[in-house]
Design an enzyme around this catalytic site. Structure first.
Site, PDB file in Angstrom:
ATOM      1  N   PRO A 175      28.238 -61.537 -27.540  1.00 27.24           N
ATOM      2  CA  PRO A 175      28.033 -62.442 -28.669  1.00 27.24           C
ATOM      3  C   PRO A 175      28.919 -62.051 -29.852  1.00 27.24           C
ATOM      4  O   PRO A 175      29.134 -60.868 -30.096  1.00 27.24           O
ATOM      5  CB  PRO A 175      26.555 -62.255 -29.010  1.00 27.24           C
ATOM      6  CG  PRO A 175      26.199 -60.920 -28.467  1.00 27.24           C
ATOM      7  CD  PRO A 175      27.092 -60.687 -27.281  1.00 27.24           C
ATOM      8  N   GLU A 227      32.418 -60.180 -37.312  1.00 31.48           N
ATOM      9  CA  GLU A 227      33.345 -60.427 -36.221  1.00 31.48           C
ATOM     10  C   GLU A 227      33.937 -59.112 -35.691  1.00 31.48           C
ATOM     11  O   GLU A 227      34.038 -58.130 -36.431  1.00 31.48           O
ATOM     12  CB  GLU A 227      34.464 -61.408 -36.665  1.00 31.48           C
ATOM     13  CG  GLU A 227      35.379 -60.911 -37.759  1.00 31.48           C
ATOM     14  CD  GLU A 227      34.738 -60.855 -39.140  1.00 31.48           C
ATOM     15  OE1 GLU A 227      33.638 -61.390 -39.343  1.00 31.48           O
ATOM     16  OE2 GLU A 227      35.351 -60.220 -40.020  1.00 31.48           O
ATOM     17  N   ASN A 228      34.301 -59.114 -34.425  1.00 24.45           N
ATOM     18  CA  ASN A 228      34.960 -57.962 -33.772  1.00 24.45           C
ATOM     19  C   ASN A 228      34.173 -56.664 -33.866  1.00 24.45           C
ATOM     20  O   ASN A 228      34.761 -55.590 -33.928  1.00 24.45           O
ATOM     21  CB  ASN A 228      36.371 -57.735 -34.357  1.00 24.45           C
ATOM     22  CG  ASN A 228      37.218 -58.975 -34.251  1.00 24.45           C
ATOM     23  OD1 ASN A 228      37.097 -59.710 -33.267  1.00 24.45           O
ATOM     24  ND2 ASN A 228      38.031 -59.231 -35.252  1.00 24.45           N
ATOM     25  N   ARG A 229      32.864 -56.778 -33.931  1.00 25.02           N
ATOM     26  CA  ARG A 229      31.991 -55.580 -34.016  1.00 25.02           C
ATOM     27  C   ARG A 229      32.196 -54.777 -35.304  1.00 25.02           C
ATOM     28  O   ARG A 229      31.832 -53.616 -35.394  1.00 25.02           O
ATOM     29  CB  ARG A 229      32.186 -54.653 -32.802  1.00 25.02           C
ATOM     30  CG  ARG A 229      31.885 -55.325 -31.465  1.00 25.02           C
ATOM     31  CD  ARG A 229      30.377 -55.599 -31.350  1.00 25.02           C
ATOM     32  NE  ARG A 229      30.023 -56.280 -30.118  1.00 25.02           N
ATOM     33  CZ  ARG A 229      29.931 -57.611 -29.985  1.00 25.02           C
ATOM     34  NH1 ARG A 229      30.191 -58.420 -31.007  1.00 25.02           N
ATOM     35  NH2 ARG A 229      29.558 -58.124 -28.839  1.00 25.02           N
ATOM     36  N   LEU A 230      32.835 -55.421 -36.306  1.00 24.71           N
ATOM     37  CA  LEU A 230      33.064 -54.708 -37.578  1.00 24.71           C
ATOM     38  C   LEU A 230      31.932 -55.078 -38.548  1.00 24.71           C
ATOM     39  O   LEU A 230      32.144 -55.722 -39.576  1.00 24.71           O
ATOM     40  CB  LEU A 230      34.444 -55.069 -38.138  1.00 24.71           C
ATOM     41  CG  LEU A 230      35.601 -54.767 -37.184  1.00 24.71           C
ATOM     42  CD1 LEU A 230      36.940 -55.184 -37.801  1.00 24.71           C
ATOM     43  CD2 LEU A 230      35.640 -53.273 -36.837  1.00 24.71           C
TER      44      LEU A 230
END
Ligand SMILES: Cc1cc2nc3c(=O)[nH]c(=O)nc-3n(C[C@H](O)[C@H](O)[C@H](O)COP(=O)(O)O)c2cc1C
Length: 212
Positions: free
Chosen positions: A10, A189-192
């Protein structure tokens, strides 16, 4: 493996969290997020995971938050349950609110104390009669040989207290988690992801950003 979960990725894109928008008071920040969880109609925003440990074993379960304010976060339970025994031996706990529909979680850790009998009584009196009887009927966390035993116990309590008010059981009441840290997590976003932790240092809350 029967279900392949490795491709479940996700993306969290709903919003972000920055230092300037955080309230200096984490209880006020929690109140804002709690209101937003209610407005978003998520299921049981007051359901929280409660982790306890007696030093040998860690255990976890869901309980419902009933009050919160500057003093802490209050839930109700059976004082002879497993969680209560762990709390008696080690009065530290962690709470987790998994508000996934908002791509958020809140983590709280702190010292646990019993609330006063009067506070428990005031809350117990607001519970529906059958829930009051349920508290009397269940020796929470002890072994039951059948569901019938529980139902028989419930009927016995119904009979015992058929007249007048149902008293507060002496083995039932509230605990307050007095926080020493509260973390707000917002998926990005992008696991950040954005993470901010408030830690109580003497009487002041210090805020730090944490790496996701
Ligand atoms: C949504 C939900 C809410 C719950 N709320 C409470 C609660 O407020 N108090 C409680 O004692 N147990 C509650 N339970 C049951 C606990 O998860 C747990 O089974 C019980 O307290 C016994 O835990 P223990 O054996 O670790 O002490 C709830 C369970 C769920 C799924």
């Amino acid at each position: 493996m029967a279900i392949d979960l490795t491709q479940n990725r996700p993306e969290f894109l709903q919003s972000g969290l920055s230092l300037d928008e955080l309230n200096v008071d984490p209880i006020k920040q929690f109140e804002l997020w709690f209101k937003q969880a209610i407005e978003a109609d998520i299921i049981e925003p007051s359901a929280m995971s409660l982790a306890t440990s007696d030093g040998l074993e860690v255990s976890l379960r869901t309980v419902l938050l009933k009050f919160f304010d500057d003093k802490g976060f209050v839930f109700f339970t059976n004082y002879a349950s497993k969680k209560s025994k762990q709390i008696e031996s080690n009065p530290q706990a962690a709470l987790l609110f998994p508000w996934l529909a908002l791509e958020r979680q809140v983590k709280i850790s702190g010292r646990v104390e019993k609330i006063s009998t009067l506070e428990s009584l005031n809350y117990f009196a607001t519970r529906p009669k059958d829930s009051q009887l349920g508290a009397w009927a269940s020796h929470q966390s002890s072994r039951l040989s059948s569901r019938q035993v529980l139902l028989t116990q419930f009927e016995a309590m119904k009979n015992k207290f058929k007249e007048g008010e149902i008293p507060l059981p002496d083995f039932w009441g509230g605990y307050r988690v007095v926080p020493h840290s509260i973390e707000f997590w917002q998926g990005r976003e992008n696991r950040l992801h954005d993470r901010f932790i408030y830690k109580r240092v003497e009487d002041v809350w210090e805020i730090s950003r944490l790496a996701p």
